[in-house]
Structures are given as structure tokens and as C-alpha cells.
Design an enzyme around this catalytic site. Structure first.
Site, mmCIF file in Angstrom:
data_model
loop_
_atom_site.group_PDB
_atom_site.id
_atom_site.type_symbol
_atom_site.label_atom_id
_atom_site.label_comp_id
_atom_site.label_asym_id
_atom_site.label_seq_id
_atom_site.Cartn_x
_atom_site.Cartn_y
_atom_site.Cartn_z
ATOM 1 N N CYS A 70 -30.029 -14.253 -3.754
ATOM 2 C CA CYS A 70 -30.217 -14.505 -2.326
ATOM 3 C C CYS A 70 -31.336 -13.602 -1.834
ATOM 4 C CB CYS A 70 -28.919 -14.210 -1.572
ATOM 5 S SG CYS A 70 -29.057 -14.335 0.233
ATOM 6 N N CYS A 177 -36.573 -19.015 -0.608
ATOM 7 C CA CYS A 177 -35.127 -19.029 -0.374
ATOM 8 C C CYS A 177 -34.513 -19.733 -1.569
ATOM 9 C CB CYS A 177 -34.787 -19.766 0.923
ATOM 10 S SG CYS A 177 -33.016 -20.075 1.171
#
Length: 261
Positions: A70, A177
Site C-alpha cells: 500500500c 497506487c
């Protein structure tokens, strides 16, 4: 061998699938936080607290390494996670692949969440690794949520909106992302211009998977016998892969590895 991965949601699937391809014999622990996502709009303190809870849930299963799959958690929580878990549990963070994208000479676009776009962290990476190429930061509001929910119409809409902000001469796109890697080919199709060479996409999944193996002194063994253990934790609760995960090739790969699914 057991590798744990953590994320706010199903963005960890890309890195988990990369681990599975490199070491099919590795047991996997997937720890995410559907109760608290999205993490992007949260304060750094909130992100750190949520990430620490998710990491602790994964660490309870005694993995050999933990991948923080992440970007947001890596930006805000990585020092805290390492301070608590290392050296007993090696922690591998995720960094946007700006450096390898810039090697090609540009122009480069960085697709990222609105919170990351223009952030001091991302600007620092651009300054360190892409100072000599043209870089466009492209905010992608709603794209991570659309991917998380496997909402096809929303994915099409948000990808098209980001593509409209991407200069037509871009030769490389950084997927800033982890969720975006699950729809990489749709992003490539949206930014590809007729008559120009194929646009190169740069994700982080393969690099963090390889780094996790290096940290524990394990070599890739793609022909190893496939493991059968896949542990899924949703905000600390034992569960199965979410249905949305099975909308992606990476989720199907992992689901096929688990007889319990």
C-alpha cells in the site's frame, strides 16, 4: 515459507500474485482493512493506527516477512511498523516505480490518489529520480474505490478521466497506487495513442515480491510445488477472499491456490 501482505483493501492482490508466481510453495497471509478503508483521506496518524492493527493481525500468524502493499501506508506508517516488528519480522514497503520509469527518458505520467498527487513524498521521489524528464502528476479520484468494488462502470469512468489528464506523448505511466495494477491493461488501452510505440506501465508488485524474498534469503523457485495455505484477514477477522477480488486475474490465481475457497 510464509509471506504476509497488508493493504487497506484488495490492492495487495497484485503483490500477492507476484509472490505466488515467484514462490508457488509460499503460504500467504492477506490482511486488509475493509472497515477502515479508504486510507487515503485519513490523517497520517489514523493511517498509522489502522496500518499497525492490520500488521499486527498478520504478524500473529508468524510470517517470515510482511509486505506493506500500500503506497499510503508505506508513506505514513512504515517507520512505525518497522520499529515494532523488525528485526523479528522483516517489513518491505512499497515505493512508486518512478526511478525505473524515468530511465526510459520520458515523458512520464504518475497516476496516484489525490492525496498522494502533489504530496511532498511524491515530489521528493520525482526530484530524486526523475529530475531530467518531463513528469505529469495525474490525480485519479475514485479509481481505487472503483477497483476495490469491482465496479466496471466506475472503473471505465475514472480511468477515462485520468487518461484525459495524461499528455498524449507520455511514454511511461507509473501506477502509484497498488489497486491500479489490477486494471493495468485497461489503463494502458486508455492512454495509448494510435501510431505511437506502446506505453510502458510501471507497477511495484514484482519489485516488492522479489525484495521480500531477498530479505529472508530465499531465491525464486517458480517451478516449486504449489502451497495450499491462503489466510485472509478482513480488519482482523478470518474470512475468505472477497467476491470483488475474484473479478481480477490475480484474485482468481490466489483463489485457485486455496482449497478452502
Amino acid at each position: 515459507m510464509k509471506i504476509a501482505l497488508m493493504d487497506s483493501g484488495i490492492g495487495l492482490l497484485a503483490a500477492a500474485a507476484a509472490v505466488r508466481r515467484l514462490r508457488p510453495d509460499a503460504d500467504l497471509v492477506l490482511s486488509s482493512d475493509p472497515d477502515g478503508m479508504p486510507w487515503g483521506p485519513r490523517t497520517p496518524q489514523d493511517v498509522t493506527a489502522r496500518a499497525l492493527a492490520v500488521a499486527r493481525a498478520a504478524a500473529a500468524h508468524r510470517p517470515d516477512a510482511l509486505i506493506v502493499a500500500c503506497n499510503t501506508a508505506s508513506v505514513h506508517a512504515l517507520p512505525t511498523l518497522r520499529a515494532e516488528l523488525e528485526p523479528t519480522l522483516p517489513v518491505v514497503g512499497t515505493v512508486p516505480a518512478i526511478k525505473p520509469a524515468a530511465v526510459g527518458g520520458g515523458p512520464v505520467a504518475i497516476w496516484a490518489t489525490p492525496a498522494t498527487t502533489g504530496s511532498p513524498y511524491q515530489r521528493g521521489l520525482i526530484g530524486d529520480f526523475a529530475r531530467s524528464v518531463a513528469v505529469t502528476e495525474v490525480p485519479c479520484p475514485g479509481l481505487a474505490d472503483a477497483v476495490q468494488n469491482a465496479d466496471e462502470a466506475a472503473i471505465d469512468r475514472t480511468v477515462a478521466a485520468a487518461a484525459a489528464l495524461t499528455p498524449p506523448d507520455v511514454r511511461a505511466v507509473v501506477l502509484g497506487c497498488t489497486h491500479y495494477e489490477l486494471v493495468a491493461e485497461r489503463i494502458r488501452a486508455a492512454v495509448q495513442q494510435p501510431g505511437l510505440p506502446p506505453v510502458t506501465l510501471h507497477g511495484s508488485a514484482g519489485a516488492v515480491a522479489a525484495q521480500a524474498l531477498r530479505r529472508i534469503g530465499a531465491a525464486p523457485a517458480p517451478s516449486a510445488e504449489q502451497a495450499t495455505s491462503l489466510t485472509v484477514l478482513l480488519s482482523g477477522r478470518a474470512a475468505e477472499l472477497p467476491d470483488a477480488a475474484l473479478a481480477y486475474a490475480e484474485g482468481l490465481l490466489l483463489g485457485a491456490a486455496s482449497p478452502a475457497r
